[in-house]
Design a protein around this motif. Structure first.
Motif, PDB file in Angstrom:
ATOM      1  N   LEU A 197       0.825  -1.289  -0.132  1.00 51.36           N
ATOM      2  CA  LEU A 197       0.016  -0.040   0.024  1.00 51.36           C
ATOM      3  C   LEU A 197       0.833   1.276  -0.169  1.00 51.36           C
ATOM      4  O   LEU A 197       1.492   1.446   0.829  1.00 51.36           O
ATOM      5  N   GLU A 198       0.595   2.173  -1.196  1.00 52.39           N
ATOM      6  CA  GLU A 198       1.421   3.381  -1.322  1.00 52.39           C
ATOM      7  C   GLU A 198       0.446   4.459  -0.673  1.00 52.39           C
ATOM      8  O   GLU A 198      -0.749   4.416  -0.974  1.00 52.39           O
ATOM      9  N   HIS A 199       0.889   5.796  -0.156  1.00 54.27           N
ATOM     10  CA  HIS A 199      -0.035   6.643   0.092  1.00 54.27           C
ATOM     11  C   HIS A 199       0.755   8.109  -0.221  1.00 54.27           C
ATOM     12  O   HIS A 199       1.786   7.921  -0.481  1.00 54.27           O
ATOM     13  N   PRO A 229      -6.059   9.067  -0.975  1.00 54.61           N
ATOM     14  CA  PRO A 229      -5.067   8.650  -1.972  1.00 54.61           C
ATOM     15  C   PRO A 229      -4.088   7.575  -1.500  1.00 54.61           C
ATOM     16  O   PRO A 229      -3.318   7.695  -0.684  1.00 54.61           O
ATOM     17  N   PHE A 230      -4.755   6.201  -1.627  1.00 61.23           N
ATOM     18  CA  PHE A 230      -3.721   5.109  -1.536  1.00 61.23           C
ATOM     19  C   PHE A 230      -3.908   4.271  -2.665  1.00 61.23           C
ATOM     20  O   PHE A 230      -4.706   4.372  -3.584  1.00 61.23           O
ATOM     21  N   TRP A 231      -2.834   3.528  -3.011  1.00 64.76           N
ATOM     22  CA  TRP A 231      -2.633   2.791  -3.997  1.00 64.76           C
ATOM     23  C   TRP A 231      -2.020   1.275  -3.622  1.00 64.76           C
ATOM     24  O   TRP A 231      -1.221   1.187  -3.049  1.00 64.76           O
ATOM     25  N   LYS A 232      -2.784   0.369  -4.252  1.00 65.27           N
ATOM     26  CA  LYS A 232      -2.425  -0.996  -3.972  1.00 65.27           C
ATOM     27  C   LYS A 232      -1.650  -1.713  -5.091  1.00 65.27           C
ATOM     28  O   LYS A 232      -1.966  -1.398  -6.194  1.00 65.27           O
ATOM     29  N   ARG A 233      -0.708  -2.472  -4.550  1.00 66.81           N
ATOM     30  CA  ARG A 233       0.222  -3.172  -5.606  1.00 66.81           C
ATOM     31  C   ARG A 233       0.045  -4.774  -5.023  1.00 66.81           C
ATOM     32  O   ARG A 233       0.451  -4.848  -3.866  1.00 66.81           O
ATOM     33  N   TRP A 260      -0.070  -3.247 -10.302  1.00 67.97           N
ATOM     34  CA  TRP A 260      -1.074  -2.190  -9.645  1.00 67.97           C
ATOM     35  C   TRP A 260      -2.188  -2.447  -9.949  1.00 67.97           C
ATOM     36  O   TRP A 260      -2.918  -2.979 -10.866  1.00 67.97           O
ATOM     37  N   VAL A 261      -3.171  -2.491  -8.878  1.00 71.93           N
ATOM     38  CA  VAL A 261      -4.529  -2.878  -8.789  1.00 71.93           C
ATOM     39  C   VAL A 261      -5.367  -1.720  -9.402  1.00 71.93           C
ATOM     40  O   VAL A 261      -5.070  -0.553  -9.444  1.00 71.93           O
ATOM     41  N   GLU A 262      -6.095  -1.971 -10.370  1.00 74.80           N
ATOM     42  CA  GLU A 262      -7.044  -1.066 -11.167  1.00 74.80           C
ATOM     43  C   GLU A 262      -8.389  -0.573 -10.313  1.00 74.80           C
ATOM     44  O   GLU A 262      -8.768  -1.447  -9.508  1.00 74.80           O
ATOM     45  N   ALA A 263      -8.450   0.660 -10.164  1.00 77.43           N
ATOM     46  CA  ALA A 263      -9.759   1.283  -9.557  1.00 77.43           C
ATOM     47  C   ALA A 263     -11.059   0.711 -10.187  1.00 77.43           C
ATOM     48  O   ALA A 263     -11.220   0.146 -11.481  1.00 77.43           O
TER      49      ALA A 263
END
Lengths: 148, 85
Positions: free
Chosen positions: A50-52, A121-125, A134-137
């Motif tokens: 998880l990136e933020h 703003p979080f991004w899952k990989r 990277w996980v798509e929205a």
């Protein structure tokens, strides 16, 4: 009381529930999100990262919590989100709400997790077989967030 | 005036860094124009910014549509749609 935490450490649900129960409200609702194993065609997820956006993420969560407290007259709202690497079965997010009655606590809890998914703003990989994607929205998340 | 650019997730990976200081020319006033201008900096930038429909932006940490003027902002972030929770 509003409590917003973004941290690399594992989430202690018992401790979070104990804290929000101390608000003295009649109802506490909570949601816990876990890392899915998701053994699809590409294999099981080994690690989720998880990136933020430091600063902006915390501010976005606080804005959501403020809105929930005002809209449902909550006694308390807690959002704890983990960042960094984690494994299947580990907790990613905890949302807790305290209100005089269950309706407000349950609705506010659903509002917070639905809107968190589109507004913070979080991004899952996902890492599978040593390979990261990277996980798509998802459109369904947009639909869920818009119902509020 | 210098703008601090921040990149996240696959935008960061394609650009090749998470942060850079840039000095956009006078004609560059919106985030979309900034992205067009940045795309010329390297192949990585061009790749990161190729699909505008998949880019989101924040100006001084507030989420905005790409056609927003960034004015005298000190910080502009470009990133994919969010996937937390």
């Amino acid at each position: 009381m509003i409590r917003v935490v973004v941290d690399r450490e594992p989430i202690d649900v018992a401790a979070e529930l104990a804290l929000i129960e101390r608000e003295g409200a009649g109802a506490v609702a909570s949601f816990t999100g876990l890392v899915r194993a998701d053994a699809g065609a590409e294999g099981a997820v080994e690690t989720l990262e998880l990136e933020h956006y430091p600063g902006a993420t915390e501010a976005a969560l606080r804005t959501l919590a403020d809105e929930a407290v005002t809209r449902w007259s909550l006694a308390g709202a807690t959002i704890v989100h983990r960042v960094g690497p984690m494994r299947a079965g580990e907790r990613i997010v905890f949302v807790g709400t305290a209100a005089p009655h269950r309706g407000a606590a349950l609705d506010a809890c659903a509002f917070l997790i639905d809107r968190l998914k589109t507004d913070a703003p979080f991004w899952k990989r996902e890492v599978r077989g040593g390979h990261g994607t990277w996980v798509e929205a998802r459109d369904t998340d947009e639909v869920a967030a818009r119902r509020w | 005036m210098a703008v601090r650019m921040l990149y996240f997730a696959w935008v960061r990976e394609r650009v090749g860094c998470g942060e850079e200081l840039v000095e956009p020319p006078a004609g560059v006033t919106t985030v979309a124009q900034l992205v067009d201008w940045l795309a010329m900096r390297s192949d990585g930038h061009a790749q990161a910014f190729a699909d505008r429909g998949r880019l989101r932006a924040a100006v001084d940490q507030a989420f905005v549509p790409l056609d927003t003027a960034f004015g005298s902002a000190g910080e502009v972030a470009i990133f994919p749609p969010v996937t937390g929770g």
